[in-house]
Write a protein that holds these residues in place. Structure first.
Motif, short mmCIF file in Angstrom:
data_model
loop_
_atom_site.label_atom_id
_atom_site.label_comp_id
_atom_site.label_asym_id
_atom_site.label_seq_id
_atom_site.Cartn_x
_atom_site.Cartn_y
_atom_site.Cartn_z
N LEU A 16 -38.40 -43.49 -47.76
CA LEU A 16 -37.34 -44.49 -47.68
C LEU A 16 -37.29 -45.12 -46.29
O LEU A 16 -37.00 -44.43 -45.31
N PRO A 17 -37.57 -46.42 -46.19
CA PRO A 17 -37.38 -47.11 -44.91
C PRO A 17 -35.91 -47.40 -44.69
O PRO A 17 -35.13 -47.44 -45.66
N GLY A 18 -35.54 -47.62 -43.45
CA GLY A 18 -34.16 -47.95 -43.15
C GLY A 18 -33.93 -49.45 -43.20
O GLY A 18 -34.55 -50.15 -43.98
N GLY A 19 -33.07 -49.89 -42.31
CA GLY A 19 -32.66 -51.29 -42.31
C GLY A 19 -31.37 -51.44 -43.08
O GLY A 19 -31.03 -50.62 -43.93
N LEU A 20 -30.65 -52.49 -42.72
CA LEU A 20 -29.40 -52.78 -43.42
C LEU A 20 -29.43 -54.20 -43.95
O LEU A 20 -29.89 -55.10 -43.26
N PRO A 21 -28.99 -54.39 -45.16
CA PRO A 21 -28.36 -53.40 -46.03
C PRO A 21 -29.35 -52.58 -46.86
O PRO A 21 -28.96 -51.96 -47.85
N GLY A 22 -30.62 -52.55 -46.49
CA GLY A 22 -31.62 -51.85 -47.27
C GLY A 22 -31.27 -50.40 -47.58
O GLY A 22 -31.35 -49.96 -48.74
N ALA A 23 -30.85 -49.64 -46.55
CA ALA A 23 -30.54 -48.22 -46.76
C ALA A 23 -29.35 -48.05 -47.70
O ALA A 23 -29.35 -47.16 -48.55
N THR A 24 -28.34 -48.89 -47.56
CA THR A 24 -27.18 -48.78 -48.46
C THR A 24 -27.55 -49.20 -49.87
O THR A 24 -27.03 -48.65 -50.84
N ASN A 25 -28.48 -50.14 -50.00
CA ASN A 25 -28.95 -50.53 -51.34
C ASN A 25 -29.77 -49.41 -51.98
O ASN A 25 -29.69 -49.19 -53.19
N LEU A 26 -30.57 -48.70 -51.19
CA LEU A 26 -31.29 -47.53 -51.71
C LEU A 26 -30.30 -46.47 -52.17
O LEU A 26 -30.45 -45.88 -53.24
#
Length: 181
Positions: A68-78
């Motif tokens: 799982l890569p981070g980033g926002l809102p990427g992490a919250t979407n994951l």
């Protein structure tokens, strides 16, 4: 079975693509998977990436490692993806390998999967690492988890994943070839 890097809208490019590059240089057939129904996923900085697959095209039996890569809102979407949640919990129950970097370790932490373990993530997201011992190190490898701190850790995170999959010798060879020696 392949390591799979799961992409959600708002992912951090370097944390997804640099580890992917390192894995492929090391001979590991890793793929990217969009957690939406669209193969085109926009990063946190507006870069559009075409994923190799979408979530409903894969089976958990085909996944060697969840990354799982981070980033926002990427992490919250994951974190909000129900299909990924089910896969993560199944992997956790079986002790299968999982990795996350930057804000994404919160996905594991919020599920209580890091309790009693040393962990790292982007500063400020440690509040989501329920019961973990936050170290702030660039990379932490504990049990079946590989965790990275943030964008500056993307290469070391990728090399740690590669080493876990194919061994130190191959990881060192790729590191040297990429001038990270």
């Amino acid at each position: 079975m392949k390591p799979m890097i799961f992409l959600a809208e708002g992912f951090e490019e370097s944390e997804a693509l640099l580890p992917l590059d390192i894995l492929r240089r090391g001979g590991v057939d890793a793929i990217t998977v969009s957690v939406s129904s669209d193969k085109i996923v926009k990063s946190s900085h507006g870069v559009q990436v075409v994923a190799d697959a979408v979530m409903n095209e894969i089976s958990a039996a085909d996944v060697r490692m969840i990354i799982l890569p981070g980033g926002l809102p990427g992490a919250t979407n994951l974190d909000a993806c129900e299909a990924l949640d089910r896969m993560i919990m199944d992997f956790a129950a079986a002790g299968k390998p999982m990795a996350a970097i930057c804000a994404a370790p919160m996905v594991y932490g919020k599920r209580g999967l890091l309790k009693g373990k040393k962990a790292t993530c982007y500063p400020g997201f440690d509040k989501y690492l329920d019961g973990a011992e936050y170290t702030g190190n660039l990379v932490e490898c504990v049990d079946n988890f590989i965790l990275g701190k943030g964008p500056a850790a993307a290469a070391e995170f990728g090399f740690a994943i590669l080493e876990s999959l194919v061994g130190r010798e191959k990881a060192d060879e790729v590191r040297k070839g990429m001038l990270y020696a």
